[in-house]
Design a protein around this motif. Sequence first.
Motif, PDB file in Angstrom:
ATOM      1  N   GLY A  53       1.201  -1.404   0.320  1.00 56.31           N
ATOM      2  CA  GLY A  53       0.347   0.046  -0.191  1.00 56.31           C
ATOM      3  C   GLY A  53       0.644   1.382   0.448  1.00 56.31           C
ATOM      4  N   SER A  54       1.544   1.053   0.490  1.00 57.17           N
ATOM      5  CA  SER A  54       2.537   2.561   0.765  1.00 57.17           C
ATOM      6  C   SER A  54       3.611   2.745  -0.803  1.00 57.17           C
ATOM      7  CB  SER A  54       3.840   1.983   1.885  1.00 57.17           C
ATOM      8  OG  SER A  54       4.572   3.251   2.056  1.00 57.17           O
ATOM      9  N   ALA A  55       4.026   1.752  -1.121  1.00 55.69           N
ATOM     10  CA  ALA A  55       4.842   2.025  -3.116  1.00 55.69           C
ATOM     11  C   ALA A  55       3.367   2.108  -3.852  1.00 55.69           C
ATOM     12  CB  ALA A  55       4.549   0.379  -3.027  1.00 55.69           C
ATOM     13  N   ARG A  56       2.470   1.836  -3.514  1.00 53.89           N
ATOM     14  CA  ARG A  56       0.731   2.183  -4.793  1.00 53.89           C
ATOM     15  C   ARG A  56       0.058   3.751  -4.629  1.00 53.89           C
ATOM     16  NH1 ARG A  56       1.442  -0.964  -8.844  1.00 53.89           N
ATOM     17  NH2 ARG A  56      -0.978  -0.003 -10.185  1.00 53.89           N
ATOM     18  N   LEU A  57       0.685   3.722  -3.006  1.00 54.79           N
ATOM     19  CA  LEU A  57      -0.446   4.610  -2.603  1.00 54.79           C
ATOM     20  C   LEU A  57       0.918   6.313  -2.430  1.00 54.79           C
ATOM     21  CD1 LEU A  57      -2.955   4.055  -0.403  1.00 54.79           C
ATOM     22  CD2 LEU A  57      -3.462   4.346  -2.963  1.00 54.79           C
ATOM     23  N   GLY A  58       1.613   5.969  -2.109  1.00 55.92           N
ATOM     24  CA  GLY A  58       2.424   7.041  -1.920  1.00 55.92           C
ATOM     25  C   GLY A  58       2.047   7.745   0.103  1.00 55.92           C
ATOM     26  N   VAL A  59       1.325   6.962   0.383  1.00 59.13           N
ATOM     27  CA  VAL A  59       1.463   7.161   1.992  1.00 59.13           C
ATOM     28  C   VAL A  59       3.267   6.486   2.930  1.00 59.13           C
ATOM     29  CG1 VAL A  59      -0.341   8.055   1.509  1.00 59.13           C
ATOM     30  CG2 VAL A  59      -0.328   5.743   1.954  1.00 59.13           C
ATOM     31  N   PRO A  60       2.916   6.915   4.348  1.00 62.33           N
ATOM     32  CA  PRO A  60       3.794   6.045   4.819  1.00 62.33           C
ATOM     33  C   PRO A  60       3.370   4.715   5.227  1.00 62.33           C
ATOM     34  CG  PRO A  60       3.461   8.226   5.797  1.00 62.33           C
ATOM     35  CD  PRO A  60       2.939   7.804   4.639  1.00 62.33           C
ATOM     36  N   ALA A  61       3.996   3.222   5.784  1.00 63.00           N
ATOM     37  CA  ALA A  61       2.978   2.016   5.931  1.00 63.00           C
ATOM     38  C   ALA A  61       2.510   1.683   7.199  1.00 63.00           C
ATOM     39  CB  ALA A  61       4.301   0.863   5.834  1.00 63.00           C
ATOM     40  N   ASP A  62       2.791   3.056   8.190  1.00 61.63           N
ATOM     41  CA  ASP A  62       1.406   2.728   9.232  1.00 61.63           C
ATOM     42  C   ASP A  62       0.259   3.852   9.038  1.00 61.63           C
ATOM     43  OD1 ASP A  62       2.334   5.621   9.274  1.00 61.63           O
ATOM     44  OD2 ASP A  62       3.131   5.557  11.300  1.00 61.63           O
ATOM     45  N   ARG A  63       0.058   4.677   7.746  1.00 63.29           N
ATOM     46  CA  ARG A  63      -1.266   4.621   7.203  1.00 63.29           C
ATOM     47  C   ARG A  63      -1.134   4.329   6.426  1.00 63.29           C
ATOM     48  NH1 ARG A  63       0.935  10.786   5.808  1.00 63.29           N
ATOM     49  NH2 ARG A  63      -1.725  10.657   4.920  1.00 63.29           N
ATOM     50  N   VAL A  64      -1.615   2.692   5.592  1.00 64.81           N
ATOM     51  CA  VAL A  64      -2.241   2.765   4.663  1.00 64.81           C
ATOM     52  C   VAL A  64      -3.682   1.732   5.397  1.00 64.81           C
ATOM     53  CG1 VAL A  64      -2.095   0.602   3.281  1.00 64.81           C
ATOM     54  CG2 VAL A  64      -0.061   2.416   3.405  1.00 64.81           C
ATOM     55  N   GLU A  65      -4.159   1.883   5.156  1.00 59.73           N
ATOM     56  CA  GLU A  65      -5.233   0.999   5.691  1.00 59.73           C
ATOM     57  C   GLU A  65      -6.049   0.231   4.860  1.00 59.73           C
ATOM     58  OE1 GLU A  65      -9.120   4.008   6.454  1.00 59.73           O
ATOM     59  OE2 GLU A  65      -7.385   5.990   6.336  1.00 59.73           O
ATOM     60  N   ILE A  66      -5.838  -1.028   5.985  1.00 61.71           N
ATOM     61  CA  ILE A  66      -6.519  -2.367   5.213  1.00 61.71           C
ATOM     62  C   ILE A  66      -7.755  -2.578   5.348  1.00 61.71           C
ATOM     63  CG2 ILE A  66      -6.245  -4.872   5.177  1.00 61.71           C
ATOM     64  CD1 ILE A  66      -3.065  -4.535   5.732  1.00 61.71           C
ATOM     65  N   GLY A  67      -8.862  -2.101   4.277  1.00 59.22           N
ATOM     66  CA  GLY A  67     -10.137  -3.635   4.456  1.00 59.22           C
ATOM     67  C   GLY A  67     -10.329  -4.374   4.567  1.00 59.22           C
ATOM     68  N   ARG A  68     -11.715  -5.229   5.286  1.00 63.19           N
ATOM     69  CA  ARG A  68     -11.349  -6.330   5.445  1.00 63.19           C
ATOM     70  C   ARG A  68     -13.221  -6.676   5.422  1.00 63.19           C
ATOM     71  NH1 ARG A  68      -6.826  -9.528   6.097  1.00 63.19           N
ATOM     72  NH2 ARG A  68      -5.417  -8.153   6.773  1.00 63.19           N
ATOM     73  N   ARG A  69     -13.918  -5.963   4.531  1.00 62.51           N
ATOM     74  CA  ARG A  69     -15.363  -5.928   4.689  1.00 62.51           C
ATOM     75  C   ARG A  69     -15.365  -6.944   4.026  1.00 62.51           C
ATOM     76  NH1 ARG A  69     -18.978  -3.362   1.642  1.00 62.51           N
ATOM     77  NH2 ARG A  69     -17.572  -2.099   0.760  1.00 62.51           N
ATOM     78  N   CYS A  70     -16.194  -7.727   4.138  1.00 64.14           N
ATOM     79  CA  CYS A  70     -16.969  -9.101   2.942  1.00 64.14           C
ATOM     80  C   CYS A  70     -18.158  -8.230   1.675  1.00 64.14           C
ATOM     81  CB  CYS A  70     -17.600  -9.702   4.111  1.00 64.14           C
ATOM     82  SG  CYS A  70     -18.667 -10.849   2.750  1.00 64.14           S
ATOM     83  N   ARG A  71     -17.902  -8.242   1.022  1.00 60.14           N
ATOM     84  CA  ARG A  71     -18.766  -7.696   0.234  1.00 60.14           C
ATOM     85  C   ARG A  71     -19.474  -8.652  -0.649  1.00 60.14           C
ATOM     86  NH1 ARG A  71     -13.338  -4.556  -3.590  1.00 60.14           N
ATOM     87  NH2 ARG A  71     -12.931  -3.406  -1.304  1.00 60.14           N
ATOM     88  N   LEU A  72     -19.528  -9.789  -0.287  1.00 61.19           N
ATOM     89  CA  LEU A  72     -20.645 -10.897  -0.135  1.00 61.19           C
ATOM     90  C   LEU A  72     -21.813 -11.211  -0.182  1.00 61.19           C
ATOM     91  CD1 LEU A  72     -17.719 -13.832  -2.206  1.00 61.19           C
ATOM     92  CD2 LEU A  72     -19.614 -12.001  -3.595  1.00 61.19           C
ATOM     93  N   CYS A  73     -21.545 -10.586   0.690  1.00 61.28           N
ATOM     94  CA  CYS A  73     -23.021 -10.881   2.443  1.00 61.28           C
ATOM     95  C   CYS A  73     -23.553  -9.566   2.280  1.00 61.28           C
ATOM     96  CB  CYS A  73     -22.431 -11.673   3.027  1.00 61.28           C
ATOM     97  SG  CYS A  73     -20.879 -11.335   4.491  1.00 61.28           S
ATOM     98  N   THR A  74     -24.872  -9.228   2.906  1.00 56.30           N
ATOM     99  CA  THR A  74     -25.448  -8.520   3.513  1.00 56.30           C
ATOM    100  C   THR A  74     -25.020  -7.555   4.390  1.00 56.30           C
ATOM    101  OG1 THR A  74     -27.062  -9.721   4.626  1.00 56.30           O
ATOM    102  CG2 THR A  74     -27.974  -9.443   1.815  1.00 56.30           C
ATOM    103  N   ALA A  75     -24.215  -8.218   5.292  1.00 59.53           N
ATOM    104  CA  ALA A  75     -24.224  -7.568   6.928  1.00 59.53           C
ATOM    105  C   ALA A  75     -22.675  -6.743   6.635  1.00 59.53           C
ATOM    106  CB  ALA A  75     -23.680  -9.293   7.905  1.00 59.53           C
ATOM    107  N   GLY A  76     -22.072  -7.168   5.606  1.00 60.76           N
ATOM    108  CA  GLY A  76     -21.020  -7.242   4.856  1.00 60.76           C
ATOM    109  C   GLY A  76     -19.724  -6.967   6.466  1.00 60.76           C
ATOM    110  N   GLY A  77     -19.740  -8.138   6.845  1.00 60.27           N
ATOM    111  CA  GLY A  77     -18.204  -8.497   8.041  1.00 60.27           C
ATOM    112  C   GLY A  77     -17.603  -8.303   7.774  1.00 60.27           C
ATOM    113  N   ASP A  78     -16.476  -8.192   8.763  1.00 60.63           N
ATOM    114  CA  ASP A  78     -15.249  -8.090   9.034  1.00 60.63           C
ATOM    115  C   ASP A  78     -14.638  -9.194   8.654  1.00 60.63           C
ATOM    116  OD1 ASP A  78     -12.502  -6.390   8.794  1.00 60.63           O
ATOM    117  OD2 ASP A  78     -12.552  -6.967  10.818  1.00 60.63           O
ATOM    118  N   HIS A  79     -14.983  -9.838   7.375  1.00 65.29           N
ATOM    119  CA  HIS A  79     -14.358 -11.496   7.213  1.00 65.29           C
ATOM    120  C   HIS A  79     -13.830 -11.588   5.998  1.00 65.29           C
ATOM    121  CE1 HIS A  79     -19.149 -11.602   7.765  1.00 65.29           C
ATOM    122  NE2 HIS A  79     -18.105 -11.951   5.978  1.00 65.29           N
ATOM    123  N   GLY A  80     -13.800 -10.057   4.967  1.00 64.70           N
ATOM    124  CA  GLY A  80     -13.810 -10.524   3.495  1.00 64.70           C
ATOM    125  C   GLY A  80     -12.502 -10.601   3.197  1.00 64.70           C
TER     126      GLY A  80
END
Length: 255
Positions: A53-80
């Motif tokens: 993420g740092s290399a692609r977005l040009g931000v420090p590694a500690d500022r990269v946000e990793i999303g895990r919201r499931c895009r396949l279920c209606t609840a959108g839980g943190d398991h995707g």
Amino acid sequence: MADVEVWVADAVALADRAEPLLSAAEAERSRRYVSAAARRLFVLSRALQRLLGSARLGVPADRVEIGRRCRLCTAGGDHGKPYLEGAPGLDYSVSHAGRLVLLAWSPGCRVGVDVEWLDRRLDPALLGARTLAAAEQAGLDALPAADRPAEFLRLWTRKEAAVKLAGHGLTVPLAAVRVDGPTARLAEPPPGWPAEPLSLTALPVPDGYTAALATTASPRLALREVIDLRNGVELGPPAAGRATRGLPVEPGTTN
């Protein structure tokens, strides 16, 4: 075709350098691991995602946000399937086993990767009955007994790579995913399964491991060994044939 890069990293050599790159929550989670080997794999896996993420977005590694919201279920839980916030055109997948961490990424197609330790003690007959299609099981049964564990894991990694690409995980029965050809096939794909054929590629990893890559386009593949992390991710040159130098196998740790 689409450009796909696969990073191959040794958790024993790099985990100490990776630890400072984790978020506070990731560092806290890492301290709860009882197994030192599993902890190293977690630390390096999360650090590599942050460095991508740092290399692609040009931000420090500690500022990269990793999303895990499931895009396949209606609840959108943190398991995707994980993704990088702010980089919607980039797809990546991560897998680890033994002391090896693989991260596959592409700006041009969807990807899934899986690596497994070649454990000769597993029972292909027992596991195959639950995870292989009938034709795959027949092909496995036709092999000499000594060759069956490695062939079972070759099929397993191809199945895992396909379902990880799609983001469905084990909600799709592995026996329903046919991988005994150049593409993964399902008779009745579930909602959200990619419309494109899923190409399957064997990855040349060190002795003691087997790995597979799934992609929604024919990959123009570059395998790169992660050499250092002290000044961002430092990569070796693209490898032809054999991905990295041989790494000792550390049994008992997997995805």
